[in-house]
Design an enzyme around this catalytic site. Sequence first.
Site, PDB file in Angstrom:
ATOM      1  N   ASP A  66       1.146  -0.970  -0.310  1.00  0.00           N
ATOM      2  CA  ASP A  66      -0.280  -0.585   0.151  1.00  0.00           C
ATOM      3  C   ASP A  66       1.018   1.654  -0.083  1.00  0.00           C
ATOM      4  O   ASP A  66       1.631   1.718   1.045  1.00  0.00           O
ATOM      5  CB  ASP A  66      -1.434  -0.152   1.119  1.00  0.00           C
ATOM      6  CG  ASP A  66      -1.996   1.366   1.466  1.00  0.00           C
ATOM      7  OD1 ASP A  66      -1.790   1.777   0.422  1.00  0.00           O
ATOM      8  OD2 ASP A  66      -2.715   1.482   2.088  1.00  0.00           O
ATOM      9  N   ASN A  91       3.226   5.770 -11.592  1.00  0.00           N
ATOM     10  CA  ASN A  91       1.891   5.467 -11.790  1.00  0.00           C
ATOM     11  C   ASN A  91       1.220   5.540 -10.896  1.00  0.00           C
ATOM     12  O   ASN A  91      -0.286   6.107 -11.646  1.00  0.00           O
ATOM     13  CB  ASN A  91       2.551   4.316 -12.738  1.00  0.00           C
ATOM     14  CG  ASN A  91       0.352   3.592 -13.386  1.00  0.00           C
ATOM     15  OD1 ASN A  91      -0.109   4.641 -14.312  1.00  0.00           O
ATOM     16  ND2 ASN A  91      -0.285   2.491 -12.858  1.00  0.00           N
ATOM     17  N   TYR A 156      -6.937  16.509  -7.259  1.00  0.00           N
ATOM     18  CA  TYR A 156      -6.427  15.618  -8.393  1.00  0.00           C
ATOM     19  C   TYR A 156      -5.125  16.276  -8.918  1.00  0.00           C
ATOM     20  O   TYR A 156      -4.600  15.781  -9.526  1.00  0.00           O
ATOM     21  CB  TYR A 156      -7.688  14.583  -9.026  1.00  0.00           C
ATOM     22  CG  TYR A 156      -6.945  13.689  -9.722  1.00  0.00           C
ATOM     23  CD1 TYR A 156      -6.599  12.947  -9.802  1.00  0.00           C
ATOM     24  CD2 TYR A 156      -7.327  14.145 -11.274  1.00  0.00           C
ATOM     25  CE1 TYR A 156      -5.661  12.489 -10.601  1.00  0.00           C
ATOM     26  CE2 TYR A 156      -6.691  13.138 -12.246  1.00  0.00           C
ATOM     27  CZ  TYR A 156      -5.684  11.987 -11.749  1.00  0.00           C
ATOM     28  OH  TYR A 156      -5.760  11.478 -13.205  1.00  0.00           O
ATOM     29  N   LYS A 160      -1.663  16.508 -10.082  1.00  0.00           N
ATOM     30  CA  LYS A 160      -0.838  15.765 -11.305  1.00  0.00           C
ATOM     31  C   LYS A 160      -0.641  17.342 -11.894  1.00  0.00           C
ATOM     32  O   LYS A 160       1.099  17.118 -12.526  1.00  0.00           O
ATOM     33  CB  LYS A 160      -2.357  15.478 -12.289  1.00  0.00           C
ATOM     34  CG  LYS A 160      -3.018  14.217 -11.942  1.00  0.00           C
ATOM     35  CD  LYS A 160      -1.921  13.328 -11.643  1.00  0.00           C
ATOM     36  CE  LYS A 160      -2.448  12.326 -11.148  1.00  0.00           C
ATOM     37  NZ  LYS A 160      -1.128  10.728 -11.620  1.00  0.00           N
TER      38      LYS A 160
HETATM   39  N1  LIG Z   1      -7.749   6.853 -16.880  1.00  0.00           N
HETATM   40  C1  LIG Z   1      -7.437   8.399 -16.607  1.00  0.00           C
HETATM   41  O1  LIG Z   1      -8.523   8.781 -17.595  1.00  0.00           O
HETATM   42  C2  LIG Z   1      -5.991   8.835 -16.499  1.00  0.00           C
HETATM   43  C3  LIG Z   1      -5.973  10.462 -17.036  1.00  0.00           C
HETATM   44  C4  LIG Z   1      -4.833  11.193 -16.958  1.00  0.00           C
HETATM   45  C5  LIG Z   1      -3.990  10.398 -15.558  1.00  0.00           C
HETATM   46  N2  LIG Z   1      -3.972   9.258 -15.498  1.00  0.00           N
HETATM   47  C6  LIG Z   1      -3.314   8.762 -14.486  1.00  0.00           C
HETATM   48  O2  LIG Z   1      -2.843   7.677 -15.019  1.00  0.00           O
HETATM   49  C7  LIG Z   1      -2.373   6.640 -13.344  1.00  0.00           C
HETATM   50  C8  LIG Z   1      -2.678   5.104 -13.905  1.00  0.00           C
HETATM   51  O3  LIG Z   1      -4.451   5.552 -13.244  1.00  0.00           O
HETATM   52  P1  LIG Z   1      -5.277   4.457 -13.854  1.00  0.00           P
HETATM   53  O4  LIG Z   1      -6.300   5.211 -14.637  1.00  0.00           O
HETATM   54  O5  LIG Z   1      -4.688   3.217 -14.851  1.00  0.00           O
HETATM   55  O6  LIG Z   1      -5.904   3.950 -13.103  1.00  0.00           O
HETATM   56  P2  LIG Z   1      -6.495   2.185 -12.716  1.00  0.00           P
HETATM   57  O7  LIG Z   1      -6.706   1.894 -13.790  1.00  0.00           O
HETATM   58  O8  LIG Z   1      -7.354   3.010 -11.603  1.00  0.00           O
HETATM   59  O9  LIG Z   1      -5.185   2.311 -11.365  1.00  0.00           O
HETATM   60  C9  LIG Z   1      -4.655   2.468 -10.649  1.00  0.00           C
HETATM   61  C10 LIG Z   1      -3.962   1.769 -10.128  1.00  0.00           C
HETATM   62  O10 LIG Z   1      -3.737   1.889  -8.600  1.00  0.00           O
HETATM   63  C11 LIG Z   1      -2.809   0.951  -7.865  1.00  0.00           C
HETATM   64  N3  LIG Z   1      -3.815   2.006  -6.887  1.00  0.00           N
HETATM   65  C12 LIG Z   1      -4.139   2.490  -6.045  1.00  0.00           C
HETATM   66  N4  LIG Z   1      -4.707   3.193  -4.827  1.00  0.00           N
HETATM   67  C13 LIG Z   1      -3.314   2.326  -4.469  1.00  0.00           C
HETATM   68  C14 LIG Z   1      -2.218   2.096  -3.357  1.00  0.00           C
HETATM   69  N5  LIG Z   1      -3.031   2.506  -1.776  1.00  0.00           N
HETATM   70  N6  LIG Z   1      -1.231   1.503  -2.969  1.00  0.00           N
HETATM   71  C15 LIG Z   1      -0.836   0.497  -4.103  1.00  0.00           C
HETATM   72  N7  LIG Z   1      -1.282   1.159  -5.608  1.00  0.00           N
HETATM   73  C16 LIG Z   1      -2.515   1.655  -5.244  1.00  0.00           C
HETATM   74  C17 LIG Z   1      -4.214   0.331  -8.303  1.00  0.00           C
HETATM   75  O11 LIG Z   1      -4.012  -1.036  -8.153  1.00  0.00           O
HETATM   76  P3  LIG Z   1      -4.548  -1.628  -6.457  1.00  0.00           P
HETATM   77  O12 LIG Z   1      -5.955  -1.440  -6.036  1.00  0.00           O
HETATM   78  O13 LIG Z   1      -4.155  -3.470  -6.656  1.00  0.00           O
HETATM   79  O14 LIG Z   1      -3.652  -1.420  -5.514  1.00  0.00           O
HETATM   80  C18 LIG Z   1      -4.077  -0.205  -9.616  1.00  0.00           C
HETATM   81  O15 LIG Z   1      -3.198  -1.018  -9.719  1.00  0.00           O
HETATM   82  C19 LIG Z   1      -2.581   7.778 -11.584  1.00  0.00           C
HETATM   83  O16 LIG Z   1      -2.090   7.897 -11.615  1.00  0.00           O
HETATM   84  C20 LIG Z   1      -3.700   8.283 -12.854  1.00  0.00           C
HETATM   85  O17 LIG Z   1      -3.802   9.690 -11.847  1.00  0.00           O
HETATM   86  C21 LIG Z   1      -5.960   8.365 -15.303  1.00  0.00           C
END
Ligand SMILES: NC(=O)c1ccc[n+]([C@@H]2O[C@H](COP(=O)([O-])OP(=O)(O)OC[C@H]3O[C@@H](n4cnc5c(N)ncnc54)[C@H](OP(=O)(O)O)[C@@H]3O)[C@@H](O)[C@H]2O)c1
Length: 268
Positions: A66, A91, A156, A160
Amino acid sequence: MAFVDKYGPWALITGASAGIGAEFARQIAAKGVNVALVARRRERLEALGAELESQYGVRTLAIAADLCADDFLATITEALGTRHIGLLVNNAGSGMTGEFLDHDLDTELQMLTLNCRAPLILAHHFGARMRDDRRGGIIMLASIAGIVPTPMFSNYSATKAWNRYLGEGLHEELGRDGVDVVSLCPGLTQSEFFDHANVDPTNWPAPMRATIMSAQDVVKAGLKGLGKQSQVVPGLSYRMLMRMSRLAPGGVPPWIIDRVMRFALPKP
Ligand SMILES: NC(=O)c1ccc[n+]([C@@H]2O[C@H](COP(=O)([O-])OP(=O)(O)OC[C@H]3O[C@@H](n4cnc5c(N)ncnc54)[C@H](OP(=O)(O)O)[C@@H]3O)[C@@H](O)[C@H]2O)c1
Protein backbone atom coordinates in the site's frame (compact mmCIF):
# COMPACT_ATOMS: atom_id res chain seq x y z
CA MET A 1 21.68 1.87 -26.88
CA ALA A 2 19.02 -0.88 -26.78
CA PHE A 3 16.06 -0.29 -24.45
CA VAL A 4 17.07 -3.19 -22.20
CA ASP A 5 20.66 -1.90 -21.87
CA LYS A 6 19.51 1.59 -21.06
CA TYR A 7 16.59 0.79 -18.73
CA GLY A 8 17.14 -2.85 -17.63
CA PRO A 9 17.57 -5.26 -16.09
CA TRP A 10 14.47 -4.51 -13.99
CA ALA A 11 11.66 -1.95 -14.19
CA LEU A 12 9.54 -1.10 -11.14
CA ILE A 13 5.95 -0.22 -12.04
CA THR A 14 3.51 1.05 -9.43
CA GLY A 15 -0.22 0.54 -9.91
CA ALA A 16 0.49 -2.46 -12.13
CA SER A 17 -2.65 -4.40 -11.17
CA ALA A 18 -4.90 -2.44 -13.56
CA GLY A 19 -5.24 0.07 -16.38
CA ILE A 20 -2.24 2.07 -17.53
CA GLY A 21 0.18 0.40 -15.08
CA ALA A 22 -0.66 -3.13 -16.27
CA GLU A 23 -0.16 -1.95 -19.84
CA PHE A 24 3.23 -0.42 -18.96
CA ALA A 25 4.20 -3.83 -17.57
CA ARG A 26 3.17 -5.51 -20.83
CA GLN A 27 4.98 -3.12 -23.16
CA ILE A 28 8.15 -2.97 -21.02
CA ALA A 29 8.27 -6.77 -20.69
CA ALA A 30 7.84 -7.01 -24.47
CA LYS A 31 11.11 -5.05 -24.75
CA GLY A 32 12.90 -7.73 -22.70
CA VAL A 33 13.08 -5.90 -19.35
CA ASN A 34 12.15 -7.81 -16.16
CA VAL A 35 9.28 -6.20 -14.27
CA ALA A 36 8.62 -5.70 -10.56
CA LEU A 37 4.89 -5.09 -10.18
CA VAL A 38 3.58 -3.04 -7.26
CA ALA A 39 -0.04 -2.58 -6.08
CA ARG A 40 -2.26 -3.77 -3.23
CA ARG A 41 -4.00 -6.65 -5.10
CA ARG A 42 -1.38 -9.39 -5.06
CA GLU A 43 -3.45 -11.97 -7.02
CA ARG A 44 -3.75 -9.61 -9.98
CA LEU A 45 0.00 -8.91 -9.95
CA GLU A 46 0.82 -12.61 -9.82
CA ALA A 47 -1.56 -13.40 -12.69
CA LEU A 48 -0.06 -10.62 -14.83
CA GLY A 49 3.45 -11.74 -13.90
CA ALA A 50 2.73 -15.33 -14.99
CA GLU A 51 1.30 -14.06 -18.29
CA LEU A 52 4.38 -11.92 -19.00
CA GLU A 53 6.84 -14.66 -18.06
CA SER A 54 5.25 -17.12 -20.47
CA GLN A 55 4.70 -14.57 -23.23
CA TYR A 56 8.01 -12.69 -23.19
CA GLY A 57 10.39 -14.93 -21.22
CA VAL A 58 11.20 -12.16 -18.72
CA ARG A 59 11.36 -12.51 -14.94
CA THR A 60 8.67 -10.85 -12.82
CA LEU A 61 8.16 -10.06 -9.15
CA ALA A 62 4.82 -9.25 -7.50
CA ILE A 63 5.12 -6.81 -4.58
CA ALA A 64 1.91 -6.27 -2.63
CA ALA A 65 2.27 -2.85 -1.01
CA ASP A 66 0.00 0.00 0.00
CA LEU A 67 1.79 3.13 -1.22
CA CYS A 68 -0.03 5.17 1.41
CA ALA A 69 1.64 3.21 4.22
CA ASP A 70 4.42 5.07 6.06
CA ASP A 71 6.94 2.27 5.50
CA PHE A 72 6.04 1.24 1.93
CA LEU A 73 9.60 1.83 0.66
CA ALA A 74 10.99 -0.76 3.09
CA THR A 75 8.39 -3.28 1.85
CA ILE A 76 9.50 -2.67 -1.74
CA THR A 77 13.27 -2.68 -1.14
CA GLU A 78 13.08 -5.85 1.00
CA ALA A 79 11.10 -7.62 -1.73
CA LEU A 80 13.53 -6.45 -4.44
CA GLY A 81 16.66 -7.65 -2.65
CA THR A 82 19.60 -7.17 -5.01
CA ARG A 83 17.49 -6.68 -8.16
CA HIS A 84 18.66 -3.55 -9.97
CA ILE A 85 16.00 -1.04 -11.05
CA GLY A 86 16.86 0.81 -14.28
CA LEU A 87 13.36 2.13 -14.97
CA LEU A 88 10.80 3.50 -12.52
CA VAL A 89 7.22 4.05 -13.63
CA ASN A 90 5.52 6.22 -11.02
CA ASN A 91 2.03 5.34 -12.18
CA ALA A 92 -0.25 4.48 -9.21
CA GLY A 93 -2.75 7.23 -8.55
CA SER A 94 -6.37 8.00 -7.85
CA GLY A 95 -8.77 10.92 -8.11
CA MET A 96 -12.21 11.90 -6.89
CA THR A 97 -14.48 14.36 -8.68
CA GLY A 98 -16.99 16.58 -6.89
CA GLU A 99 -17.06 19.65 -4.67
CA PHE A 100 -13.78 19.91 -2.76
CA LEU A 101 -15.48 20.94 0.48
CA ASP A 102 -17.97 18.08 0.28
CA HIS A 103 -15.14 15.51 0.38
CA ASP A 104 -13.79 14.54 3.74
CA LEU A 105 -10.30 15.83 4.43
CA ASP A 106 -8.86 12.36 5.08
CA THR A 107 -9.81 11.23 1.55
CA GLU A 108 -8.12 14.30 0.05
CA LEU A 109 -5.00 13.74 2.17
CA GLN A 110 -4.90 10.08 1.16
CA MET A 111 -4.94 11.15 -2.51
CA LEU A 112 -2.09 13.57 -1.86
CA THR A 113 -0.11 10.79 -0.16
CA LEU A 114 -0.64 8.31 -3.01
CA ASN A 115 -0.27 10.76 -5.90
CA CYS A 116 2.64 12.86 -4.56
CA ARG A 117 4.38 11.47 -1.45
CA ALA A 118 4.84 7.96 -2.90
CA PRO A 119 6.31 8.99 -6.29
CA LEU A 120 8.56 11.52 -4.57
CA ILE A 121 10.03 8.86 -2.24
CA LEU A 122 10.46 6.37 -5.10
CA ALA A 123 12.08 8.89 -7.47
CA HIS A 124 14.47 9.98 -4.70
CA HIS A 125 15.42 6.43 -3.77
CA PHE A 126 15.81 4.86 -7.22
CA GLY A 127 16.97 8.06 -8.93
CA ALA A 128 20.11 8.11 -6.72
CA ARG A 129 21.32 4.74 -8.02
CA MET A 130 20.48 5.72 -11.61
CA ARG A 131 22.53 8.90 -11.26
CA ASP A 132 25.49 6.86 -9.95
CA ASP A 133 25.11 4.47 -12.91
CA ARG A 134 24.71 7.40 -15.33
CA ARG A 135 21.77 5.64 -16.97
CA GLY A 136 18.12 4.83 -16.31
CA GLY A 137 14.65 6.32 -16.66
CA ILE A 138 11.75 7.65 -14.62
CA ILE A 139 8.20 8.11 -15.93
CA MET A 140 5.93 10.40 -13.91
CA LEU A 141 2.18 9.96 -14.48
CA ALA A 142 0.72 13.44 -14.71
CA SER A 143 -2.43 14.28 -16.71
CA ILE A 144 -3.89 16.98 -18.90
CA ALA A 145 -5.66 17.88 -15.63
CA GLY A 146 -2.13 18.75 -14.47
CA ILE A 147 -1.78 21.21 -17.34
CA VAL A 148 -5.26 22.77 -17.24
CA PRO A 149 -6.57 23.60 -13.72
CA THR A 150 -9.68 21.47 -13.30
CA PRO A 151 -12.55 22.59 -11.04
CA MET A 152 -14.60 19.74 -9.51
CA PHE A 153 -11.34 17.75 -9.64
CA SER A 154 -9.27 20.43 -7.93
CA ASN A 155 -7.05 18.45 -5.57
CA TYR A 156 -6.46 15.70 -8.14
CA SER A 157 -5.60 18.32 -10.77
CA ALA A 158 -3.15 19.95 -8.33
CA THR A 159 -1.46 16.60 -7.56
CA LYS A 160 -1.03 15.96 -11.28
CA ALA A 161 0.46 19.43 -11.84
CA TRP A 162 2.91 18.54 -9.06
CA ASN A 163 3.91 15.32 -10.87
CA ARG A 164 4.29 17.19 -14.13
CA TYR A 165 6.53 19.82 -12.56
CA LEU A 166 8.64 17.27 -10.69
CA GLY A 167 9.11 15.25 -13.87
CA GLU A 168 9.96 18.23 -16.04
CA GLY A 169 12.38 19.64 -13.47
CA LEU A 170 14.11 16.27 -13.06
CA HIS A 171 14.25 15.84 -16.84
CA GLU A 172 16.74 18.69 -16.88
CA GLU A 173 18.52 17.88 -13.58
CA LEU A 174 18.98 14.14 -14.04
CA GLY A 175 19.33 14.45 -17.81
CA ARG A 176 22.77 15.93 -17.21
CA ASP A 177 23.74 12.60 -15.62
CA GLY A 178 22.33 10.39 -18.36
CA VAL A 179 19.00 9.61 -16.64
CA ASP A 180 15.86 10.12 -18.76
CA VAL A 181 12.77 11.57 -17.07
CA VAL A 182 9.43 12.26 -18.73
CA SER A 183 6.07 13.56 -17.52
CA LEU A 184 3.28 11.64 -19.22
CA CYS A 185 0.07 13.70 -19.43
CA PRO A 186 -2.81 11.53 -20.70
CA GLY A 187 -6.33 12.77 -21.30
CA LEU A 188 -9.28 10.46 -20.70
CA THR A 189 -8.02 6.88 -20.80
CA GLN A 190 -9.84 3.55 -20.61
CA SER A 191 -9.01 1.96 -17.25
CA GLU A 192 -10.58 1.34 -13.84
CA PHE A 193 -9.94 4.96 -12.90
CA PHE A 194 -13.50 6.17 -13.55
CA ASP A 195 -14.93 3.34 -11.39
CA HIS A 196 -13.36 4.97 -8.32
CA ALA A 197 -13.55 8.64 -9.32
CA ASN A 198 -17.27 9.35 -8.96
CA VAL A 199 -17.48 9.85 -12.73
CA ASP A 200 -19.95 8.42 -15.22
CA PRO A 201 -18.30 8.95 -18.62
CA THR A 202 -21.56 7.97 -20.36
CA ASN A 203 -22.90 11.38 -19.26
CA TRP A 204 -20.35 13.19 -21.42
CA PRO A 205 -21.37 14.31 -24.90
CA ALA A 206 -20.38 11.90 -27.70
CA PRO A 207 -17.51 14.06 -29.08
CA MET A 208 -15.89 14.06 -25.67
CA ARG A 209 -16.36 10.33 -25.18
CA ALA A 210 -14.74 9.86 -28.58
CA THR A 211 -11.49 11.30 -27.18
CA ILE A 212 -11.15 8.45 -24.63
CA MET A 213 -7.88 6.68 -25.45
CA SER A 214 -6.78 3.11 -24.92
CA ALA A 215 -4.13 2.41 -22.27
CA GLN A 216 -2.08 0.78 -25.08
CA ASP A 217 -1.83 4.03 -27.06
CA VAL A 218 -1.10 6.11 -23.95
CA VAL A 219 1.74 3.82 -22.85
CA LYS A 220 3.16 3.57 -26.37
CA ALA A 221 3.36 7.37 -26.54
CA GLY A 222 4.99 7.56 -23.09
CA LEU A 223 7.68 5.01 -23.90
CA LYS A 224 8.32 6.65 -27.27
CA GLY A 225 8.85 10.04 -25.59
CA LEU A 226 11.17 8.69 -22.87
CA GLY A 227 14.68 9.93 -23.57
CA LYS A 228 13.44 12.48 -26.11
CA GLN A 229 10.89 14.78 -24.47
CA SER A 230 10.28 16.27 -21.03
CA GLN A 231 6.50 16.10 -21.47
CA VAL A 232 4.28 13.81 -23.53
CA VAL A 233 0.59 14.47 -24.25
CA PRO A 234 -0.73 11.33 -25.98
CA GLY A 235 -3.33 11.71 -28.76
CA LEU A 236 -3.71 14.30 -31.49
CA SER A 237 -7.01 15.68 -30.13
CA TYR A 238 -5.46 16.32 -26.70
CA ARG A 239 -2.33 17.89 -28.20
CA MET A 240 -4.52 20.22 -30.26
CA LEU A 241 -6.59 21.07 -27.18
CA MET A 242 -3.43 21.91 -25.24
CA ARG A 243 -2.16 24.10 -28.12
CA MET A 244 -5.48 25.94 -28.36
CA SER A 245 -5.57 26.48 -24.61
CA ARG A 246 -2.15 28.15 -24.82
CA LEU A 247 -3.49 30.57 -27.43
CA ALA A 248 -6.35 31.75 -25.18
CA PRO A 249 -5.17 34.49 -22.81
CA GLY A 250 -5.06 32.86 -19.36
CA GLY A 251 -5.71 29.41 -20.90
CA VAL A 252 -9.07 27.60 -20.97
CA PRO A 253 -11.54 29.54 -18.79
CA PRO A 254 -12.08 27.46 -15.63
CA TRP A 255 -15.87 27.86 -15.87
CA ILE A 256 -15.88 25.81 -19.10
CA ILE A 257 -13.96 22.98 -17.43
CA ASP A 258 -16.29 23.25 -14.45
CA ARG A 259 -19.32 22.70 -16.75
CA VAL A 260 -17.67 19.72 -18.45
CA MET A 261 -16.78 18.12 -15.12
CA ARG A 262 -20.28 18.63 -13.69
CA PHE A 263 -21.69 16.81 -16.73
CA ALA A 264 -19.76 13.68 -15.77
CA LEU A 265 -20.98 13.47 -12.18
CA PRO A 266 -23.32 10.50 -11.71
CA LYS A 267 -26.97 11.61 -11.91
CA PRO A 268 -28.63 11.55 -8.47
N1 LIG B 1 -7.55 6.94 -16.70
C1 LIG B 1 -7.42 8.21 -16.99
O1 LIG B 1 -8.31 8.84 -17.64
C2 LIG B 1 -6.16 8.94 -16.59
C3 LIG B 1 -5.89 10.18 -17.20
C4 LIG B 1 -4.74 10.87 -16.85
C5 LIG B 1 -3.88 10.35 -15.91
N2 LIG B 1 -4.16 9.16 -15.31
C6 LIG B 1 -3.21 8.67 -14.30
O2 LIG B 1 -2.76 7.39 -14.68
C7 LIG B 1 -2.37 6.65 -13.53
C8 LIG B 1 -2.94 5.24 -13.60
O3 LIG B 1 -4.35 5.34 -13.54
P1 LIG B 1 -5.32 4.32 -14.27
O4 LIG B 1 -6.18 5.10 -15.16
O5 LIG B 1 -4.58 3.17 -14.80
O6 LIG B 1 -6.20 3.88 -13.00
P2 LIG B 1 -6.67 2.46 -12.44
O7 LIG B 1 -7.05 1.57 -13.56
O8 LIG B 1 -7.67 2.77 -11.39
O9 LIG B 1 -5.34 1.88 -11.76
C9 LIG B 1 -4.83 2.45 -10.59
C10 LIG B 1 -3.70 1.58 -10.07
O10 LIG B 1 -3.17 2.18 -8.87
C11 LIG B 1 -3.12 1.19 -7.84
N3 LIG B 1 -3.30 1.80 -6.52
C12 LIG B 1 -4.33 2.56 -6.10
N4 LIG B 1 -4.18 2.88 -4.81
C13 LIG B 1 -3.02 2.30 -4.39
C14 LIG B 1 -2.33 2.24 -3.16
N5 LIG B 1 -2.80 2.87 -2.07
N6 LIG B 1 -1.17 1.56 -3.09
C15 LIG B 1 -0.69 0.90 -4.19
N7 LIG B 1 -1.30 0.93 -5.38
C16 LIG B 1 -2.46 1.61 -5.49
C17 LIG B 1 -4.26 0.23 -8.18
O11 LIG B 1 -4.00 -1.07 -7.66
P3 LIG B 1 -4.61 -1.72 -6.32
O12 LIG B 1 -6.04 -1.26 -6.22
O13 LIG B 1 -4.46 -3.18 -6.58
O14 LIG B 1 -3.74 -1.23 -5.21
C18 LIG B 1 -4.16 0.19 -9.70
O15 LIG B 1 -3.18 -0.74 -10.09
C19 LIG B 1 -2.83 7.47 -12.32
O16 LIG B 1 -1.73 8.16 -11.78
C20 LIG B 1 -3.82 8.46 -12.93
O17 LIG B 1 -3.85 9.66 -12.19
C21 LIG B 1 -5.28 8.44 -15.63
